[in-house]
Write an enzyme that holds these catalytic residues in place. Structure first.
Site, PDB file in Angstrom:
ATOM      1  N   HIS A 156       0.840  -1.196   0.000  1.00  0.00           N
ATOM      2  CA  HIS A 156       0.000   0.000   0.000  1.00  0.00           C
ATOM      3  C   HIS A 156       0.880   1.253   0.000  1.00  0.00           C
ATOM      4  O   HIS A 156       2.090   1.183   0.184  1.00  0.00           O
ATOM      5  CB  HIS A 156      -0.922   0.029   1.226  1.00  0.00           C
ATOM      6  CG  HIS A 156      -2.083  -0.913   1.125  1.00  0.00           C
ATOM      7  ND1 HIS A 156      -1.976  -2.244   1.428  1.00  0.00           N
ATOM      8  CD2 HIS A 156      -3.379  -0.704   0.746  1.00  0.00           C
ATOM      9  CE1 HIS A 156      -3.153  -2.832   1.244  1.00  0.00           C
ATOM     10  NE2 HIS A 156      -4.014  -1.922   0.832  1.00  0.00           N
ATOM     11  N   LYS A 160      -0.451   4.735   4.676  1.00  0.00           N
ATOM     12  CA  LYS A 160      -1.300   3.781   5.396  1.00  0.00           C
ATOM     13  C   LYS A 160      -0.675   3.476   6.751  1.00  0.00           C
ATOM     14  O   LYS A 160       0.511   3.147   6.840  1.00  0.00           O
ATOM     15  CB  LYS A 160      -1.481   2.492   4.591  1.00  0.00           C
ATOM     16  CG  LYS A 160      -2.477   1.522   5.217  1.00  0.00           C
ATOM     17  CD  LYS A 160      -2.842   0.405   4.251  1.00  0.00           C
ATOM     18  CE  LYS A 160      -3.806  -0.593   4.882  1.00  0.00           C
ATOM     19  NZ  LYS A 160      -5.094   0.053   5.285  1.00  0.00           N
TER      20      LYS A 160
END
Length: 269
Positions: A156, A160
């Site tokens: 990600h 995040k």
């Protein structure tokens, strides 16, 4: 009946996509846009905040200001914020779609308990593709999982804050359940140093945080002579937003209970 829909977390990474998804779906009417109290976006038009023209809907800083205008709330915030909204929704008779990730086991239990008196869709990933992948993982685990080494790799964007991702953990849960295991007992989160020979009953997790990656997940079933990899890659957050709106529409036809996207998509059974 048009479903009056609110968005919690309208200023977050999913906010603009959720606004656009609601405006594009004739089954819903966007009636509330909520940010954290004191946010600089409070008072701004939700359409303009999403990069669109004005829609005449100002962002508010508290669900209580608009609870009488909402049938279902789509929540992409933080665990503690979602839990506060959970109580407000239960009191006001509002159904809840939860896309927030990073909950502890105790917090998940609170959500499950609340669902005894209200309708909740709780899913770490609202993507149709990811939920189809979960179905495929269940099948793969039952067929080859007992003899394969199982590894889950997820990637990600750099912003995040939770790891592994909620989707990766859900994938691990699906695989572990299919094999009759408890994920908490067999999960290995990263490896370093001299780790010894791999325990065949473990499920490994590896996490990448880099750049602007929307979300990528691969589950590997590796055996001698061959391996199977089931991969999902998201190229736009709009896929999650569309799934969340789909869940909201579906939830309005359900009674009390805790549901996930497998229920929404009819993939269970």
């Amino acid at each position: 009946m048009v479903i009056r829909t609110g968005i919690a977390g309208v200023a977050g990474r999913m906010g603009g996509n959720l606004v656009r998804a609601c405006l594009a779906d004739p089954a819903v009417e966007l009636t509330a846009a909520i940010a954290r109290p004191g946010s600089p976006v409070v008072g701004r038009d939700a359409g303009e905040l999403a990069g669109l023209s004005a829609i005449g809907l100002p962002v508010v800083g508290n669900l209580s200001e608009v609870s009488d205008k909402v049938d279902v709330l789509i929540d992409f915030t933080l665990p503690e914020v979602t839990l506060a909204h959970l109580e407000s929704c239960r009191s006001a008779g509002i159904r809840l779609v939860i896309g927030t990730t990073g909950f502890s086991a105790e917090q998940r239990q609170l959500i499950a308990a609340a669902a005894e008196g209200m309708g909740i869709v709780f899913a770490p990933n609202m993507s149709v593709g990811v939920n189809l992948a979960l179905k495929l993982l269940d099948i793969a685990a039952r067929v080859v999982g007992e003899h394969a080494d199982i590894e889950i790799v997820e990637a990600h964007h750099r912003h995040k804050i939770d790891a592994p991702s909620g989707t990766a953990l859900r994938m691990g849960e699906v695989v572990a359940k299919a094999l009759g295991r408890n994920l908490q007992d067999c999960a290995i989160y990263g490896r370093e140093g001299i780790t010894g020979i791999r325990d065949a009953k473990t499920i490994g997790f590896s996490t990448i945080r880099a750049g602007d990656i929307v979300g990528e997940h691969t589950v590997m079933f590796a055996d001698e002579g061959e391996r199977i990899e089931i991969t999902h890659k998201a190229s736009s957050r709009m896929t999650f937003a569309k799934g969340a709106v789909r869940a909201a529409v579906w939830l309005m036809s359900q009674g009390e209970g805790l549901f996930d996207m497998q229920d929404v998509l009819g993939l269970k059974g």
